[in-house]
Design an enzyme around this catalytic site. Structure first.
Site, PDB file in Angstrom:
ATOM      1  CB  CYS A 131      19.943   2.946  31.307  1.00 38.16           C
ATOM      2  SG  CYS A 131      20.413   3.302  29.606  1.00 38.16           S
ATOM      3  CB  CYS A 134      20.972   0.272  28.731  1.00 37.12           C
ATOM      4  SG  CYS A 134      21.691   1.874  29.062  1.00 37.12           S
ATOM      5  CG  ASP A 135      18.754  -2.254  30.982  1.00 37.05           C
ATOM      6  OD1 ASP A 135      19.684  -2.817  30.379  1.00 37.05           O
ATOM      7  OD2 ASP A 135      18.909  -1.661  32.072  1.00 37.05           O
TER       8      ASP A 135
END
Ligand code: NAP
Length: 302
Positions: A131, A134-135
């Protein structure tokens, strides 16, 4: 006892919820994490009609949720652990207890396919990610690799150039599968380098990812590439295990439905990415959701 129980709160499940609630069916949607599904992990959605400017995935999801709540859809935030038939009804076991429904809509989506190479599990959360939204921010000014050549890989590679100094797209062929407009954008981005005809053999590192070992699929030649992050986007696998003993699945595990989203088990409908279909997008997921709710209504009317 609910008329309809929907499992999964992505675009398909939320739309099924909007339609079922508007049909005045007593409807519960069970979601294990946050609503929006995979769409909520996308920074921008630019191909959903009606939004001439891109909308963020979480924003679109929260608008769908709000819309569904407005019509009276109930939500249960819990992990659905099992589904069983109980006479004409269905019982869903969750960590919060059991709920019963007269009809069921499975909208559980899909999960990222793993590379299944050495180092992938070991460094998950320490450089290996599925992701970018997200990261990605953890990789400011770093070098990262994105594996895959589809829409997801190329879109996320472009997204990662916001943070990373250099993004290497590692693809097993010399042609991308991604939509042309996305390809063009990536090819024009100076921070993206393509590594063609190559697969990841191993993810390397000590405490965290420090590189990948690549194999050229034509020559068999091995080489190492220094990167701090590896983002894997090589497709998805369906989350269909809950109903695998109740409905027919295809050889990849996708739920087989007819045009009414009816599965092989009367009363169970499926919608969205978990279903066997040719195009997995928000726009097709919401269409599935609407049809599944409409079909559930007809089914309940007998
Ligand atoms: P996808 O279209 O199935 O592409 C998967 C990519 O990974 C392909 O390039 C494939 O290579 C490669 N691949 C598969 N297995 C591999 C392996 N074991 N090792 C190395 N490479 C491997 O998957 P996706 O990009 O995740 O997209 C999934 C669906 O979501 C698609 O329908 C896509 O259109 C949709 N989506 C759409 C958007 C958008 O419209 N903006 C954004 C994201 C996703 P080959 O090309 O050689 O098969």
């Amino acid at each position: 006892m609910y008329d309809v129980v929907i499992i999964g709160g992505g675009p398909a499940g939320l739309t099924a919820g909007i339609y079922a609630a508007r049909a005045r069916l007593k409807t519960l949607l069970i979601e294990r994490a946050m609503v929006g599904g995979l769409a909520a992990t996308t920074e921008f959605i630019e191909n959903y009609p009606g939004f001439s400017e891109p909308i963020s995935g979480p924003e679109l999801a929260s608008r769908m949720e709000e819309q569904a709540r407005r019509f009276g859809l109930e939500f249960l935030y819990a992990h659905a652990e099992a589904v069983q038939k109980d006479g004409p009804n269905f019982l869903v076991t969750t960590e919060e207890g059991q709920v019963a429904g007269r009809a069921l809509i499975i909208a559980t989506g899909a999960h990222p396919q793993k590379l299944n190479v050495k180092g992938e599990d070991l460094f998950y959360g320490r450089g290996v990610s599925y992701c970018a939204t997200c990261d990605g921010a953890f990789f400011k000014d770093k070098r990262v690799a994105v594996v895959g050549g589809g829409d997801a890989a190329i879109e996320e590679a472009i997204f990662l150039t916001k943070f990373a100094q250099q993004v290497y797209v590692i693809h097993r062929r010399d042609q991308l599968r991604a939509t042309k407009v996305i390809q063009e954008r990536a090819r024009q981005n100076p921070r993206i380098t393509f590594i063609w005809n190559s697969v990841v053999e191993e993810i390397l590192g000590q405490e965290a990812v420090s590189g990948v070992r690549l194999k050229d699929v034509r020559t068999g030649e091995l080489k190492e590439l220094n990167v701090s992050g590896v983002f894997v986007y090589i497709g998805y696998r369906p989350n269909s295990s809950l109903v695998k003993d109740l409905v027919n699945l295809d050889e990849q595990g996708y739920i087989i439905t007819d045009a009414h989203m009816q599965t092989s088990c009367p009363g169970i409908f499926a919608a969205g990415d978990v279903r066997q279909k040719p195009l997995r997008q928000v726009v097709t997921a919401v269409a599935d959701g609407a049809i599944a709710a409409f079909s559930a209504e007809k089914y309940l009317e007998g």
